[in-house]
Scaffold this motif. Structure first.
Motif, short mmCIF file in Angstrom:
data_model
loop_
_atom_site.label_atom_id
_atom_site.label_comp_id
_atom_site.label_asym_id
_atom_site.label_seq_id
_atom_site.Cartn_x
_atom_site.Cartn_y
_atom_site.Cartn_z
N ILE A 136 0.91 -1.30 0.00
CA ILE A 136 -0.03 0.22 0.10
C ILE A 136 0.80 1.20 0.05
O ILE A 136 0.58 2.12 -0.78
CB ILE A 136 -1.04 0.16 1.24
N THR A 137 1.95 1.31 0.78
CA THR A 137 2.84 2.28 0.91
C THR A 137 3.60 2.66 -0.44
O THR A 137 3.51 3.73 -0.84
CB THR A 137 3.94 2.02 1.95
N ILE A 138 3.90 1.64 -1.11
CA ILE A 138 4.52 1.77 -2.54
C ILE A 138 3.60 2.28 -3.45
O ILE A 138 3.70 3.31 -4.36
CB ILE A 138 4.90 0.21 -3.24
N VAL A 139 2.14 1.83 -3.47
CA VAL A 139 1.20 2.68 -4.17
C VAL A 139 0.97 4.07 -3.89
O VAL A 139 0.58 4.89 -4.76
CB VAL A 139 -0.25 1.52 -4.09
N VAL A 140 0.86 4.28 -2.60
CA VAL A 140 0.74 5.69 -2.26
C VAL A 140 1.73 6.67 -2.79
O VAL A 140 1.46 7.93 -3.36
CB VAL A 140 0.73 6.01 -0.56
N PHE A 141 3.14 6.01 -2.85
CA PHE A 141 4.06 6.93 -3.43
C PHE A 141 3.98 6.89 -4.81
O PHE A 141 4.44 7.90 -5.49
CB PHE A 141 5.34 6.41 -3.03
N GLU A 142 3.65 5.89 -5.41
CA GLU A 142 3.42 5.95 -6.73
C GLU A 142 2.25 7.09 -7.24
O GLU A 142 2.53 7.84 -8.18
CB GLU A 142 2.86 4.77 -7.19
N LYS A 143 1.16 7.28 -6.53
CA LYS A 143 0.25 7.92 -7.00
C LYS A 143 0.26 9.48 -6.32
O LYS A 143 -0.37 10.41 -7.14
CB LYS A 143 -1.20 7.50 -6.37
N THR A 144 1.21 9.78 -5.34
CA THR A 144 1.36 10.96 -4.72
C THR A 144 2.69 11.66 -4.95
O THR A 144 2.78 12.85 -4.72
CB THR A 144 1.14 11.21 -3.45
N TYR A 145 3.55 10.88 -5.23
CA TYR A 145 5.12 11.47 -5.35
C TYR A 145 5.81 11.04 -6.41
O TYR A 145 6.42 12.02 -7.02
CB TYR A 145 5.84 11.04 -4.02
N TRP A 146 6.10 9.84 -6.82
CA TRP A 146 6.97 9.53 -7.74
C TRP A 146 6.60 9.98 -9.33
O TRP A 146 5.24 9.77 -9.55
CB TRP A 146 7.15 7.83 -7.81
N LYS A 147 7.03 10.68 -9.97
CA LYS A 147 6.93 11.21 -11.17
C LYS A 147 6.72 10.09 -12.36
O LYS A 147 5.65 10.21 -13.41
CB LYS A 147 7.96 12.13 -11.82
N THR A 148 7.15 8.90 -12.20
CA THR A 148 6.96 7.79 -13.00
C THR A 148 5.50 7.24 -12.95
O THR A 148 5.18 6.48 -13.98
CB THR A 148 7.97 6.76 -12.68
N GLY A 149 4.87 7.46 -11.88
CA GLY A 149 3.57 6.79 -11.77
C GLY A 149 3.47 5.51 -11.45
O GLY A 149 4.56 4.91 -10.76
N ARG A 150 2.75 4.76 -11.84
CA ARG A 150 2.43 3.44 -11.50
C ARG A 150 3.41 2.61 -12.27
O ARG A 150 3.46 2.64 -13.60
CB ARG A 150 0.87 2.90 -12.23
N ILE A 151 4.19 1.72 -11.59
CA ILE A 151 5.35 1.00 -12.33
C ILE A 151 4.74 -0.20 -12.84
O ILE A 151 3.94 -1.05 -11.93
CB ILE A 151 6.37 0.54 -11.14
N SER A 152 5.05 -0.58 -13.99
CA SER A 152 4.98 -1.91 -14.65
C SER A 152 5.71 -2.27 -15.83
O SER A 152 6.26 -1.32 -16.20
CB SER A 152 3.24 -1.62 -15.33
N PHE A 153 5.74 -3.50 -16.25
CA PHE A 153 6.87 -3.97 -16.86
C PHE A 153 6.33 -5.03 -18.24
O PHE A 153 5.22 -5.49 -17.77
CB PHE A 153 7.93 -4.70 -16.38
N ASP A 154 6.84 -4.95 -19.12
CA ASP A 154 6.51 -5.71 -20.35
C ASP A 154 6.82 -7.11 -20.24
O ASP A 154 8.05 -7.24 -20.51
CB ASP A 154 6.41 -4.87 -21.74
N LEU A 155 6.49 -7.91 -19.59
CA LEU A 155 7.07 -9.14 -19.15
C LEU A 155 6.11 -10.43 -19.88
O LEU A 155 5.10 -10.40 -19.88
CB LEU A 155 7.44 -9.35 -17.73
N SER A 156 6.88 -11.64 -20.06
CA SER A 156 6.19 -12.81 -20.44
C SER A 156 5.45 -13.48 -19.22
O SER A 156 5.71 -13.11 -18.13
CB SER A 156 7.10 -13.87 -20.87
N LYS A 157 4.50 -14.26 -19.54
CA LYS A 157 3.73 -15.08 -18.55
C LYS A 157 4.75 -15.86 -17.67
O LYS A 157 4.51 -16.05 -16.56
CB LYS A 157 2.74 -15.72 -19.01
N GLY A 158 5.69 -16.49 -18.34
CA GLY A 158 6.73 -17.22 -17.39
C GLY A 158 7.25 -16.45 -16.60
O GLY A 158 7.46 -16.87 -15.24
N VAL A 159 7.76 -15.26 -16.75
CA VAL A 159 8.40 -14.53 -15.79
C VAL A 159 7.46 -14.23 -14.69
O VAL A 159 7.93 -14.04 -13.48
CB VAL A 159 9.32 -12.93 -16.20
#
Length: 299
Positions: A136-159
């Motif tokens: 939750i704390t990570i999400v809070v910082f994503e939405k209110t502080y970090w300029k990059t916003g929501r962190i996500s990656f383009d990864l395969s199902k295997g990973v």
């Protein structure tokens, strides 16, 4: 206002970490009966009049858990209404659920005698509680502080599945470690890397319980290193994932080192607490990495 909520989230995360470590302190000092069989009171009193060591440790753990619970509930309610996404609501419910479950398991252990199998669950539930609040704390910082916003990656199902299975396996490993402690098997093996001078001790014994935990830990180390090598080869464009996993591996090695010192120092308390601290940090990082890998990638 967002700054206040970030402070609250950091406070809740630190406090839940302290609760986990204080739980380890209670277990490793034998303070479970510090308040007798009375719960939520301590020996029938709100503030115990007899200030014995075990009583102080146990009642302090209860008070800190109560304060933490208030912070976690406030955080959960806020993110529930602030962001109505499926992710935040699952995390909000999880943080409160696992904290309450942890407290109830602790109460049950005080009021009724519990088997080693049940007692070993307590630490694992504590880790899930910590992980939920951390996410939750990570999400809070994503939405209110970090300029990059929501962190996500383009990864395969295997990973993605690899990280999910790593998380499940780690939880099994953590349970085996807690089972070692609650069956008094911490010194089942008195040397390292061999166990009482043997490479394979009798399995149905305290040494066997300790040995099984070691084998599971070795498998985890190999698995983590293999995953890191794969990420460095196939996903050089995602350094955050590799760096996060490298930090997680460092905590695993520190945990293993503290485990060796537990044996060498005849269970010195500081190394028992460090062992719990390192595995908590590792689990938190791994669950955080799992969360971002499972997200649907958005450019």
């Amino acid at each position: 206002m967002n700054r206040i909520w970030r402070y609250l989230s950091v406070f809740a995360t630190i406090m839940i970490l302290i609760v986990v470590l204080m739980g380890a302190l209670v277990t490793n000092t034998g303070s479970q009966a510090g308040c007798g069989s009375s719960w939520p009171l301590c020996n029938g009193e709100m503030i115990p009049t007899e200030a014995q060591k075990h009583t102080i440790i146990e009642v302090s753990h209860r008070y800190v858990t109560g304060i933490t619970g208030i912070a976690v509930v406030i955080q959960a309610v806020w993110v529930w209404f602030k962001w109505r996404s499926k992710e935040t609501r699952i995390l909000a419910v999880s943080s409160v659920f696992f904290l309450v479950l942890q407290a109830l398991l602790g109460a049950a252990a005080v009021i009724w005698s519990q088997s080693s199998y049940v007692l070993a669950l307590h630490f694992g539930i504590s880790l899930l509680s910590f992980a939920s609040v951390l996410l939750i704390t990570i999400v809070v910082f994503e939405k209110t502080y970090w300029k990059t916003g929501r962190i996500s990656f383009d990864l395969s199902k295997g990973v993605k599945w690899n990280f999910v299975l790593l998380g499940i396996y780690t939880y099994i490993l953590v349970y085996s470690g807690a089972f070692v402690r609650h069956t008094d098997s911490s010194l089942g093996c008195t040397d390292f890397p061999r166990c009482n001078g043997e490479w394979i001790p009798p399995i149905v014994s305290r040494a066997g319980i300790q040995y099984l935990h070691r084998v599971l830990a070795l498998i985890l180390v190999i698995w983590l290193i293999g995953t890191l090598i794969y990420l460095l080869k196939k996903h050089k464009d995602i350094p955050l994932l590799s760096i996060g996993l490298l930090i997680a591996i460092i905590f695993v090695f520190l945990q293993a080192l503290s485990g060796i010192f537990i044996i060498q120092t005849n269970m010195m308390l500081v190394f028992l607490l460090l062992h719990a601290f390192f595995v908590t940090c590792f689990f938190g990082i791994l669950v955080g990495l799992t969360m971002v890998t499972l997200r649907k990638h958005t450019k």
